[in-house]
Design a protein around this motif. Structure first.
Motif, mmCIF file in Angstrom:
data_model
loop_
_atom_site.group_PDB
_atom_site.id
_atom_site.type_symbol
_atom_site.label_atom_id
_atom_site.label_comp_id
_atom_site.label_asym_id
_atom_site.label_seq_id
_atom_site.Cartn_x
_atom_site.Cartn_y
_atom_site.Cartn_z
ATOM 1 N N TYR A 91 0.826 -1.212 0.000
ATOM 2 C CA TYR A 91 0.000 0.000 0.000
ATOM 3 C C TYR A 91 0.859 1.259 0.000
ATOM 4 O O TYR A 91 0.689 2.147 -0.846
ATOM 5 C CB TYR A 91 -0.936 0.004 1.221
ATOM 6 C CG TYR A 91 -1.694 1.295 1.355
ATOM 7 C CD1 TYR A 91 -2.816 1.559 0.576
ATOM 8 C CD2 TYR A 91 -1.263 2.279 2.252
ATOM 9 C CE1 TYR A 91 -3.502 2.753 0.679
ATOM 10 C CE2 TYR A 91 -1.944 3.481 2.365
ATOM 11 C CZ TYR A 91 -3.064 3.706 1.581
ATOM 12 O OH TYR A 91 -3.731 4.901 1.687
ATOM 13 N N TYR A 92 1.795 1.345 0.957
ATOM 14 C CA TYR A 92 2.592 2.568 1.091
ATOM 15 C C TYR A 92 3.581 2.734 -0.072
ATOM 16 O O TYR A 92 3.861 3.853 -0.490
ATOM 17 C CB TYR A 92 3.329 2.586 2.433
ATOM 18 C CG TYR A 92 2.401 2.857 3.587
ATOM 19 C CD1 TYR A 92 1.683 4.049 3.660
ATOM 20 C CD2 TYR A 92 2.218 1.923 4.600
ATOM 21 C CE1 TYR A 92 0.822 4.293 4.720
ATOM 22 C CE2 TYR A 92 1.360 2.163 5.661
ATOM 23 C CZ TYR A 92 0.661 3.348 5.710
ATOM 24 O OH TYR A 92 -0.201 3.602 6.745
ATOM 25 N N SER A 93 4.091 1.621 -0.609
ATOM 26 C CA SER A 93 4.993 1.710 -1.768
ATOM 27 C C SER A 93 4.253 2.257 -2.983
ATOM 28 O O SER A 93 4.757 3.134 -3.691
ATOM 29 C CB SER A 93 5.595 0.339 -2.077
ATOM 30 O OG SER A 93 6.374 -0.120 -0.997
ATOM 31 N N LEU A 113 3.220 7.961 8.357
ATOM 32 C CA LEU A 113 3.770 6.625 8.620
ATOM 33 C C LEU A 113 4.431 6.543 9.984
ATOM 34 O O LEU A 113 4.404 5.508 10.643
ATOM 35 C CB LEU A 113 4.782 6.262 7.531
ATOM 36 C CG LEU A 113 4.211 5.796 6.190
ATOM 37 C CD1 LEU A 113 5.291 5.777 5.143
ATOM 38 C CD2 LEU A 113 3.600 4.419 6.321
ATOM 39 N N MET A 114 5.039 7.651 10.402
ATOM 40 C CA MET A 114 5.738 7.663 11.687
ATOM 41 C C MET A 114 4.828 8.078 12.837
ATOM 42 O O MET A 114 5.270 8.219 13.968
ATOM 43 C CB MET A 114 6.943 8.602 11.612
ATOM 44 C CG MET A 114 8.036 8.090 10.701
ATOM 45 S SD MET A 114 9.479 9.155 10.669
ATOM 46 C CE MET A 114 8.822 10.611 9.882
ATOM 47 N N GLY A 115 3.558 8.302 12.544
ATOM 48 C CA GLY A 115 2.618 8.669 13.599
ATOM 49 C C GLY A 115 2.650 10.126 13.974
ATOM 50 O O GLY A 115 2.010 10.522 14.955
ATOM 51 N N ASN A 116 3.377 10.959 13.213
ATOM 52 C CA ASN A 116 3.427 12.394 13.503
ATOM 53 C C ASN A 116 2.305 13.099 12.746
ATOM 54 O O ASN A 116 2.493 13.631 11.665
ATOM 55 C CB ASN A 116 4.786 12.986 13.090
ATOM 56 C CG ASN A 116 5.925 12.314 13.812
ATOM 57 O OD1 ASN A 116 5.769 11.807 14.910
ATOM 58 N ND2 ASN A 116 7.082 12.273 13.168
ATOM 59 N N ILE A 528 13.253 8.175 7.253
ATOM 60 C CA ILE A 528 12.982 7.178 6.215
ATOM 61 C C ILE A 528 13.358 5.781 6.721
ATOM 62 O O ILE A 528 12.675 4.797 6.434
ATOM 63 C CB ILE A 528 13.748 7.518 4.921
ATOM 64 C CG1 ILE A 528 13.250 8.851 4.352
ATOM 65 C CG2 ILE A 528 13.584 6.418 3.877
ATOM 66 C CD1 ILE A 528 14.093 9.401 3.218
ATOM 67 N N GLY A 529 14.447 5.709 7.491
ATOM 68 C CA GLY A 529 14.879 4.425 8.038
ATOM 69 C C GLY A 529 13.840 3.786 8.940
ATOM 70 O O GLY A 529 13.716 2.559 8.985
ATOM 71 N N ARG A 530 13.074 4.619 9.638
ATOM 72 C CA ARG A 530 12.049 4.089 10.547
ATOM 73 C C ARG A 530 10.883 3.459 9.795
ATOM 74 O O ARG A 530 10.180 2.606 10.345
ATOM 75 C CB ARG A 530 11.543 5.215 11.449
ATOM 76 C CG ARG A 530 12.571 5.670 12.478
ATOM 77 C CD ARG A 530 12.165 6.981 13.116
ATOM 78 N NE ARG A 530 10.892 6.907 13.817
ATOM 79 C CZ ARG A 530 10.284 7.952 14.376
ATOM 80 N NH1 ARG A 530 10.837 9.152 14.288
ATOM 81 N NH2 ARG A 530 9.138 7.799 14.989
ATOM 82 N N ILE A 531 10.662 3.877 8.546
ATOM 83 C CA ILE A 531 9.528 3.333 7.794
ATOM 84 C C ILE A 531 9.980 2.402 6.672
ATOM 85 O O ILE A 531 9.144 1.918 5.911
ATOM 86 C CB ILE A 531 8.666 4.473 7.207
ATOM 87 C CG1 ILE A 531 9.488 5.339 6.251
ATOM 88 C CG2 ILE A 531 8.058 5.314 8.301
ATOM 89 C CD1 ILE A 531 8.687 6.420 5.564
ATOM 90 N N ASN A 538 12.184 0.518 -4.390
ATOM 91 C CA ASN A 538 11.876 1.616 -5.314
ATOM 92 C C ASN A 538 11.204 2.783 -4.599
ATOM 93 O O ASN A 538 11.484 3.947 -4.885
ATOM 94 C CB ASN A 538 10.978 1.117 -6.450
ATOM 95 C CG ASN A 538 11.745 0.330 -7.488
ATOM 96 O OD1 ASN A 538 12.963 0.473 -7.601
ATOM 97 N ND2 ASN A 538 11.055 -0.519 -8.233
ATOM 98 N N ALA A 539 10.306 2.457 -3.671
ATOM 99 C CA ALA A 539 9.635 3.511 -2.913
ATOM 100 C C ALA A 539 10.625 4.249 -2.012
ATOM 101 O O ALA A 539 10.573 5.481 -1.885
ATOM 102 C CB ALA A 539 8.506 2.919 -2.077
ATOM 103 N N ALA A 540 11.545 3.489 -1.401
ATOM 104 C CA ALA A 540 12.571 4.120 -0.561
ATOM 105 C C ALA A 540 13.467 5.030 -1.394
ATOM 106 O O ALA A 540 13.858 6.120 -0.954
ATOM 107 C CB ALA A 540 13.411 3.041 0.134
#
Length: 690
Positions: A91-93, A113-116, A528-531, A538-540
């Motif tokens: 989904y997120y990718s 994604l990080m809850g912020n 980015i590392g946390r998610i 590819n998404a990263a």
């Protein structure tokens, strides 16, 4: 549909009412109570079935307490967990790849994604109506206070013509009529415009674009009727303003910590874009642009401005000279523009008169705004000064208004560069020059600029003006304690200044800029590392390119020629980002990873940016102040190298500064390219081949 003889106001009113009624019929606004739950957009029917099976296995295990059922339950837990991760990842990718390079949306998605969760920060209040009116009064009083201050400072004995003492009289073909727009022109403008909407729009822009074939005739009719009648409808002169906290850590109860963010109707911006095209053609045909004003112009940017200023400083330091740079700061420059002075300047210095001038006056006058807090709006606020923020024409009109500042600098033999209201004035200090003489000339120039601004109803913040003196390393101590008297304030020499987002230090070592960039990039890499567990490679990569690589590339042409150890910090950032994307360990060799990602190392990225500016300058797709630094080599006699597109290589004294000059770097790098690459026709082909 309105009749052929309908007035412009009736035409706009009918357009709004018909579209509003249609959308109200098919998608009416309804209120309903919603229970907020954790976001599970990635939840699928397959995952729901797996969770059901897991619950069944758990109940059976608890009922029988057999080892075999316990093992089946564990297997079902592992299966469900893997499926959950897969659903989130897919989904997120897909979401990241769909967003592409829209940095604002990527920021919001990573925070999500990080809850912020992004919450609207506003002062404490009893009701939204009260705080909206308080904000409205504050923003209006701020402008009124500045105007009262300027009126008290402006000596009544001065002649009104002092406001135009630095203007140059227009001598060319005047612009008296704004030509009509074709349906194709309007369609092209709307298609290229971002899909942003305002509360005042009857139809969201995302829905308007698919219906363009049906709506473009009426929109074109509204635009042309406005141009013919030299009148801007009242609905197009309304703005919705939402207060936004300037920085996260500021006190939310203090109103001055908020900035007003304006939203205008979409069709009004289409109309402005049509007029902008006519003004642009008029300015280009009569050469009315200030050559060193880099804001809101094709092929111009903050980076092009910084590169030219950096070049001028490097040339001086290479010749064992110093450079004194002053960065001017203005208060609410766009909001305090005087309409009567702007009207006279448009007519006297820019040759805009007749119907064209009347349209611009209609555009500027009788504007209103209201502050929106949630769904509640303040009372209407009538604006007597300024140009509309977030508009198409507003910033360009400010650049027109402030052009005489450059004429004042020229009269005092000062170099200068502008980006909208950010003005920097600089002068070379030769080895035998006396600081007292230089400072006296600078103070005189600044006094004239301050006097001009006061006469033109602009407020110069003398206490926020910054001063820095660039010098070769062996001459730094000569100017260690210099200052200027600016009005009632003393401006002292700074060790480092932030210029259009880039830190400049006294010796152009760029240490502070590299440090700040590294810090900002590592912050994004950690986020980015946390998610990363929830997104594909590819998404990263998309996230890193938008949030990290964009920071590494901003202003990197200024880093060309620095020692390898100086930019090692930025290379470390790139290496970390590459290993994050490919999920490699810290101790793995990074060169194959960079090659697999098709990433140039930092040193080569700097060279690539310089070469790109050179190519654009040769193709007349760069500012004039870049084009004049790039000169084709023309031998005095016929040689085989005559048509090889080689550049003149200027002579320099030092490697520290001379080799970093743009003209020198441009010639060295360009002449080393293969002949086929130098003769490439298009920018895209050049980017691909290089």
């Amino acid at each position: 549909m309105p009749s052929q003889t309908a007035s412009l106001e009736e035409l706009v009113s009918t357009y709004d009412s018909v579209l509003s009624s249609i959308i109200e019929k098919h998608a009416p606004i309804q209120s309903k109570t919603i229970t907020l739950r954790p976001n599970t957009e990635w939840h699928s029917s397959e995952l729901r079935t797996a969770k059901t099976e897991r619950r069944k296995a758990e109940r059976k295990m608890r009922k029988t307490k057999l080892e075999v059922h316990k093992q089946l339950y564990k297997e079902q837990c592992i299966k469900t967990h893997k499926l959950l991760l897969k659903c989130k990842t897919d989904y997120y990718s897909d979401k990241i790849l769909e967003i592409g390079c829209d940095q604002k949306k990527l920021f919001n998605l990573t925070n999500k994604l990080m809850g912020n969760t992004k919450t609207v920060v506003l002062p404490s209040r009893e009701c939204d109506k009260d705080i909206s009116n308080r904000f409205g009064d504050f923003f209006l009083n701020k402008i009124e206070t500045i105007m009262r201050y300027l009126s008290s400072e402006d000596d009544s004995s001065l002649n009104r013509n002092d406001a135009f003492c630095a203007d140059v009289m227009f001598d060319g073909q005047a612009l008296t009529v704004l030509a009509s727009a074709s349906v194709d022109e309007v369609r092209k403008i709307i298609s290229k415009a971002p899909s942003k909407s305002c509360e005042l729009d009857p139809l969201p822009t995302s829905l308007l674009k698919p219906c363009l074939n049906s709506l473009e005739p009426i929109i074109t009719k509204i635009v042309n009727k406005s141009l013919h009648e030299s009148y801007v409808p009242k609905k197009f002169k309304e703005a919705v303003v939402r207060p936004l906290l300037k920085k996260p850590g500021l006190d939310k109860e203090v109103l001055k910590n908020y900035r007003p963010v304006s939203n205008l109707p979409f069709i009004s911006k289409v109309l402005e874009k049509v007029v902008e095209c006519r003004l642009e053609n008029h300015f280009q045909s009569n050469d009315l642009f200030d050559s060193v004003q880099s804001a809101y112009r094709a092929y111009h940017s903050t980076e092009t401005a910084l590169l030219r200023v950096h070049h001028d400083i490097a040339v001086a330091l290479d010749n064992n000279c110093c450079v004194v740079l002053l960065m001017l700061d203005l208060s609410a420059a766009f909001d305090v523009l005087d309409h009567s002075i702007l009207r006279q300047r448009l007519e006297y210095s820019f040759g805009i008169s007749g119907a064209a001038l009347n349209w611009l006056l209609s555009y500027l006058t009788d504007r209103t705004q209201h502050i929106a807090i949630g769904s509640v709006q303040s009372d209407d606020i009538h604006l007597k000064y300024g140009v509309p923020q977030e508009s198409v024409l507003g910033p360009k009109l400010y650049c027109i208004f402030s052009k005489p500042i450059g004429e004042i600098c020229k009269r005092h033999n000062m170099c200068y560069h502008c980006y909208a209201d950010d003005t920097q004035v600089y002068r070379v200090i030769k080895p035998l020059d006396n600081w007292n003489n230089i400072s006296a000339r600078l103070e005189t120039c600044m006094a004239d600029i301050s006097s001009w601004m006061c006469s033109n109803k602009l407020k110069l913040n003398e206490d926020k003006t910054e001063l820095i003196i660039f010098s070769p390393k062996h001459r730094v101590k000569e100017f260690s304690d210099c200052h200027l008297t600016f009005g009632k304030n003393i401006v002292s020499d700074s060790a480092c200044v932030k210029n259009l987002g880039v830190y400049f230090d006294k010796t152009l070592a760029m240490d502070q800029q590299i440090s700040a960039t590294s810090k900002s990039c590592f912050y994004q890499i950690r986020n980015i590392g946390r998610i990363c567990p929830f997104i594909t490679e590819n998404a990263a990569k998309t996230l890193v390119c938008s949030l990290v690589t964009s920071r590494l590339d901003y202003g990197n042409a200024l880093l060309y020629g620095l020692p390898a150890n100086a930019i090692q910090g930025l290379q470390r950032v790139q290496n970390t980002a590459a290993k994050l994307i490919t999920r490699k360990k810290k101790n793995e060799h990074v060169s194959p990873i960079l090659k697999s990602l098709h990433w140039l190392p930092i040193t080569f990225r700097c060279k690539y940016k310089v070469l790109l500016y050179v190519f654009k300058a040769l193709k007349q797709e760069a500012p004039v102040y870049h084009q004049e630094l790039v000169n084709i080599y023309k031998p005095t006699i016929t040689l085989r190298s005559e048509n090889n597109m080689l550049l003149v290589k200027p002579t320099v004294r030092t490697k520290t500064y001379g080799e970093r000059r743009f003209d020198r770097a441009a010639a060295v790098l360009w002449n080393d390219l293969p002949k086929e690459l130098r003769n490439t026709e298009s920018v895209n082909a050049f980017k691909k081949n290089i």
